[in-house]
Write a protein that holds these residues in place. Structure first.
Motif, PDB file in Angstrom:
ATOM      1  N   ARG A 247       0.831  -1.209   0.000  1.00 15.74           N
ATOM      2  CA  ARG A 247       0.000   0.000   0.000  1.00 15.74           C
ATOM      3  C   ARG A 247       0.864   1.256   0.000  1.00 15.74           C
ATOM      4  O   ARG A 247       0.597   2.220  -0.725  1.00 15.74           O
ATOM      5  CB  ARG A 247      -0.910  -0.002   1.226  1.00 15.74           C
ATOM      6  N   GLU A 248       1.908   1.263   0.818  1.00  9.76           N
ATOM      7  CA  GLU A 248       2.805   2.422   0.885  1.00  9.76           C
ATOM      8  C   GLU A 248       3.504   2.661  -0.442  1.00  9.76           C
ATOM      9  O   GLU A 248       3.662   3.809  -0.882  1.00  9.76           O
ATOM     10  CB  GLU A 248       3.843   2.193   1.992  1.00  9.76           C
ATOM     11  N   ALA A 249       3.936   1.576  -1.104  1.00 10.01           N
ATOM     12  CA  ALA A 249       4.687   1.705  -2.355  1.00 10.01           C
ATOM     13  C   ALA A 249       3.808   2.156  -3.509  1.00 10.01           C
ATOM     14  O   ALA A 249       4.293   2.797  -4.450  1.00 10.01           O
ATOM     15  CB  ALA A 249       5.354   0.374  -2.703  1.00 10.01           C
ATOM     16  N   THR A 250       2.509   1.839  -3.458  1.00  6.74           N
ATOM     17  CA  THR A 250       1.625   2.110  -4.591  1.00  6.74           C
ATOM     18  C   THR A 250       0.575   3.182  -4.311  1.00  6.74           C
ATOM     19  O   THR A 250      -0.087   3.642  -5.253  1.00  6.74           O
ATOM     20  CB  THR A 250       0.895   0.822  -5.008  1.00  6.74           C
ATOM     21  N   GLY A 251       0.389   3.534  -3.045  1.00  3.75           N
ATOM     22  CA  GLY A 251      -0.644   4.500  -2.709  1.00  3.75           C
ATOM     23  C   GLY A 251      -2.053   3.966  -2.838  1.00  3.75           C
ATOM     24  O   GLY A 251      -3.022   4.732  -2.858  1.00  3.75           O
ATOM     25  N   ARG A 252      -2.213   2.662  -2.911  1.00  2.00           N
ATOM     26  CA  ARG A 252      -3.534   2.056  -3.090  1.00  2.00           C
ATOM     27  C   ARG A 252      -4.070   1.516  -1.762  1.00  2.00           C
ATOM     28  O   ARG A 252      -3.295   1.125  -0.883  1.00  2.00           O
ATOM     29  CB  ARG A 252      -3.461   0.940  -4.127  1.00  2.00           C
ATOM     30  N   SER A 253      -5.401   1.425  -1.655  1.00  2.00           N
ATOM     31  CA  SER A 253      -5.994   0.981  -0.397  1.00  2.00           C
ATOM     32  C   SER A 253      -5.942  -0.534  -0.234  1.00  2.00           C
ATOM     33  O   SER A 253      -5.713  -1.040   0.865  1.00  2.00           O
ATOM     34  CB  SER A 253      -7.444   1.458  -0.299  1.00  2.00           C
ATOM     35  N   LEU A 254      -6.163  -1.292  -1.306  1.00  2.00           N
ATOM     36  CA  LEU A 254      -6.036  -2.755  -1.302  1.00  2.00           C
ATOM     37  C   LEU A 254      -6.779  -3.389  -0.115  1.00  2.00           C
ATOM     38  O   LEU A 254      -6.172  -3.889   0.831  1.00  2.00           O
ATOM     39  CB  LEU A 254      -4.563  -3.165  -1.269  1.00  2.00           C
ATOM     40  N   ARG A 255      -8.083  -3.380  -0.186  1.00  2.00           N
ATOM     41  CA  ARG A 255      -8.882  -3.988   0.869  1.00  2.00           C
ATOM     42  C   ARG A 255      -8.556  -5.480   0.982  1.00  2.00           C
ATOM     43  O   ARG A 255      -8.645  -6.219   0.000  1.00  2.00           O
ATOM     44  CB  ARG A 255     -10.367  -3.795   0.585  1.00  2.00           C
ATOM     45  N   THR A 256      -8.188  -5.889   2.163  1.00  2.00           N
ATOM     46  CA  THR A 256      -7.699  -7.256   2.369  1.00  2.00           C
ATOM     47  C   THR A 256      -8.218  -7.801   3.691  1.00  2.00           C
ATOM     48  O   THR A 256      -8.289  -7.084   4.684  1.00  2.00           O
ATOM     49  CB  THR A 256      -6.154  -7.282   2.388  1.00  2.00           C
ATOM     50  N   MET A 257      -8.553  -9.084   3.675  1.00  2.00           N
ATOM     51  CA  MET A 257      -8.994  -9.775   4.884  1.00  2.00           C
ATOM     52  C   MET A 257      -7.930 -10.809   5.261  1.00  2.00           C
ATOM     53  O   MET A 257      -7.387 -11.507   4.395  1.00  2.00           O
ATOM     54  CB  MET A 257     -10.333 -10.482   4.643  1.00  2.00           C
ATOM     55  N   PHE A 258      -7.632 -10.897   6.564  1.00  2.00           N
ATOM     56  CA  PHE A 258      -6.653 -11.868   7.057  1.00  2.00           C
ATOM     57  C   PHE A 258      -7.366 -12.914   7.911  1.00  2.00           C
ATOM     58  O   PHE A 258      -8.117 -12.578   8.822  1.00  2.00           O
ATOM     59  CB  PHE A 258      -5.562 -11.165   7.875  1.00  2.00           C
ATOM     60  N   LEU A 259      -7.104 -14.179   7.583  1.00  2.00           N
ATOM     61  CA  LEU A 259      -7.702 -15.297   8.305  1.00  2.00           C
ATOM     62  C   LEU A 259      -6.601 -16.161   8.905  1.00  2.00           C
ATOM     63  O   LEU A 259      -5.455 -16.127   8.446  1.00  2.00           O
ATOM     64  CB  LEU A 259      -8.571 -16.140   7.362  1.00  2.00           C
ATOM     65  N   PRO A 260      -6.902 -16.946   9.927  1.00  2.00           N
ATOM     66  CA  PRO A 260      -5.877 -17.815  10.519  1.00  2.00           C
ATOM     67  C   PRO A 260      -5.293 -18.765   9.486  1.00  2.00           C
ATOM     68  O   PRO A 260      -6.025 -19.486   8.792  1.00  2.00           O
ATOM     69  CB  PRO A 260      -6.644 -18.569  11.605  1.00  2.00           C
ATOM     70  N   ALA A 261      -3.962 -18.773   9.364  1.00  2.00           N
ATOM     71  CA  ALA A 261      -3.301 -19.583   8.339  1.00  2.00           C
ATOM     72  C   ALA A 261      -3.601 -21.067   8.516  1.00  2.00           C
ATOM     73  O   ALA A 261      -3.862 -21.780   7.531  1.00  2.00           O
ATOM     74  CB  ALA A 261      -1.790 -19.336   8.374  1.00  2.00           C
ATOM     75  N   ARG A 262      -3.551 -21.542   9.733  1.00  2.00           N
ATOM     76  CA  ARG A 262      -3.783 -22.977   9.954  1.00  2.00           C
ATOM     77  C   ARG A 262      -5.218 -23.361   9.605  1.00  2.00           C
ATOM     78  O   ARG A 262      -5.476 -24.463   9.127  1.00  2.00           O
ATOM     79  CB  ARG A 262      -3.431 -23.350  11.388  1.00  2.00           C
ATOM     80  N   GLY A 263      -6.139 -22.447   9.831  1.00  2.00           N
ATOM     81  CA  GLY A 263      -7.514 -22.718   9.447  1.00  2.00           C
ATOM     82  C   GLY A 263      -7.715 -22.732   7.941  1.00  2.00           C
ATOM     83  O   GLY A 263      -8.632 -23.389   7.432  1.00  2.00           O
ATOM     84  N   MET A 264      -6.845 -22.012   7.207  1.00  5.44           N
ATOM     85  CA  MET A 264      -6.956 -21.965   5.750  1.00  5.44           C
ATOM     86  C   MET A 264      -6.287 -23.148   5.063  1.00  5.44           C
ATOM     87  O   MET A 264      -6.513 -23.381   3.870  1.00  5.44           O
ATOM     88  CB  MET A 264      -6.339 -20.660   5.230  1.00  5.44           C
ATOM     89  N   LEU A 265      -5.448 -23.891   5.785  1.00  6.69           N
ATOM     90  CA  LEU A 265      -4.678 -24.964   5.155  1.00  6.69           C
ATOM     91  C   LEU A 265      -5.546 -26.007   4.450  1.00  6.69           C
ATOM     92  O   LEU A 265      -5.224 -26.410   3.323  1.00  6.69           O
ATOM     93  CB  LEU A 265      -3.756 -25.631   6.181  1.00  6.69           C
ATOM     94  N   PRO A 266      -6.640 -26.494   5.056  1.00 11.32           N
ATOM     95  CA  PRO A 266      -7.458 -27.489   4.345  1.00 11.32           C
ATOM     96  C   PRO A 266      -8.009 -26.955   3.019  1.00 11.32           C
ATOM     97  O   PRO A 266      -8.028 -27.662   2.013  1.00 11.32           O
ATOM     98  CB  PRO A 266      -8.584 -27.801   5.340  1.00 11.32           C
TER      99      PRO A 266
END
Length: 357
Positions: A247-266
């Motif tokens: 975001r800092e390098a591009t000036g863009r907002s880039l809406r992003t959601m973060f989820l628990p990595a271990r929960g995403m593994l399956p």
């Protein structure tokens, strides 16, 4: 010094060839296709006619022997770096067999120094989440990382037998002029194209390919000390910090959601299985999620040979500008990065088959 470089038309290899020629070394390449040499090296200011090219594959013993014979040093950077499940067979063959053939040939022809390009991922998972230079090869649950762990074990066997082998553990790498648009460069592009709105939490080591290339070139002349192993320049970043820096390098907002990595593994594992039959690339890789779930960082230590990494925002900005110049990002996708002075030189044209991601 005549240095044989395997993988010299790849991302790390090409930048290292440029670093080697800048300090006056002669370079010989083992390449499968001579047409890839100019494409990889010309954007870095290296003319194809200043390097010796020998045709062959690192999995071909005869070709490896021909290439290694007469070299003063070997830099083994050849490998398949991808978490794409469609390339599992190629990954294992190239990364493991290629490493054994190159290092065995270097021993047979009494090469003075061999530098093997490993990866921090070769030691995952690691107890306590802290990587050390004496951490054992890991037993990762992912095909690419497992192949690098097996190759790492081979390289350490050569070290234990007294061979002059140096092992370097680069982090994940970004930077301009990626000849084949590797996974890390592609992932940044996906983020900026709005194809990765969901990310795992955790983090991963990240650095600049130009800093790693400087280290690899410098190690060929550096004194060897004990088990000669070095972490590449870089640092651990959380996925949240990574997105924040983009975001800092591009000036863009880039809406992003973060989820628990271990929960995403399956889910990521299921996506990788589906990828084997689905013709279009799915930007949800099990290996990338696995690395974030491991969330490993290297133990605090002085930078190898005193080479400190450049700021991450500079690396990302230079990569974005190069992707824009190569017509892989639009003006809007690159954001304010394209309004700054570009330090990465003219963009090389990207081959059509390299844009399939």
């Amino acid at each position: 010094m005549l240095v044989l470089v395997t993988g010299g038309t790849g991302f790390v290899g090409a930048h290292t060839v440029a670093a080697l020629t800048r300090v006056g070394h002669s370079v010989r390449l083992l390449a499968r296709d001579v047409s890839t040499v100019e494409h990889a090296l010309a954007p870095l200011g290296v003319s194809g006619d200043v390097v010796e090219v020998m045709l062959g594959d690192v999995t071909d013993q005869a070709a490896v022997s021909r290439a290694v014979r007469g070299a003063d040093a070997v830099l083994h950077a050849a490998g398949v770096y991808t978490f794409d499940s469609r390339r599992h067979r190629q990954i294992s063959r190239t990364n493991v067999r290629g490493t054994e053939l190159v290092l065995s040939a270097a021993r047979r022809f009494a090469v003075g120094r061999s530098v093997y390009v490993s990866t921090v991922g070769a030691m995952l998972p690691v107890a306590g989440g802290v990587l050390r230079l004496d951490s054992p090869p890991g037993r990762p649950r992912e095909r690419y990382l497992a192949s690098k762990a097996a190759a790492e074990a081979l390289a350490r066997q050569h070290q234990a037998q007294g061979d002059p082998v140096t092992i370097v553990y680069p982090p994940a790498l970004l930077g301009p002029h990626d000849p084949r648009i590797g996974d890390q460069t592609a992932r940044l592009r996906y983020l900026l194209r709005g194809m990765m709105p969901v990310w795992p939490d955790g983090g991963f080591p990240l650095g600049d390919v130009r800093d790693t290339a400087r280290l690899l070139a410098a190690l060929l002349d550096a004194p060897r000390r004990g088990p000669d192993r070095h972490f590449g320049p870089g640092r651990h970043v959380s996925t949240a910090e990574y997105v924040r820096t983009v975001r800092e390098a591009t000036g863009r907002s880039l809406r992003t959601m973060f989820l628990p990595a271990r929960g995403m593994l399956p889910f990521a594992y299921a996506a990788s299985l589906f990828q084997r039959v689905w013709p279009w690339y799915i930007p949800a890789e099990y290996g990338a999620c696995y690395v974030c779930a491991c969330d490993a960082r290297s133990a605090d230590a002085p930078p190898a040979l005193g080479l400190r990494p450049r700021p991450l925002v500079e690396t990302i900005a230079d990569t974005v500008r190069w992707l824009h110049g190569a017509r892989l990002l639009s003006d809007g996708q690159a954001g304010t990065a394209v309004s700054a002075v570009c330090r990465c030189g003219d963009a090389a044209p990207v081959r059509q088959e390299e844009t399939r991601r």
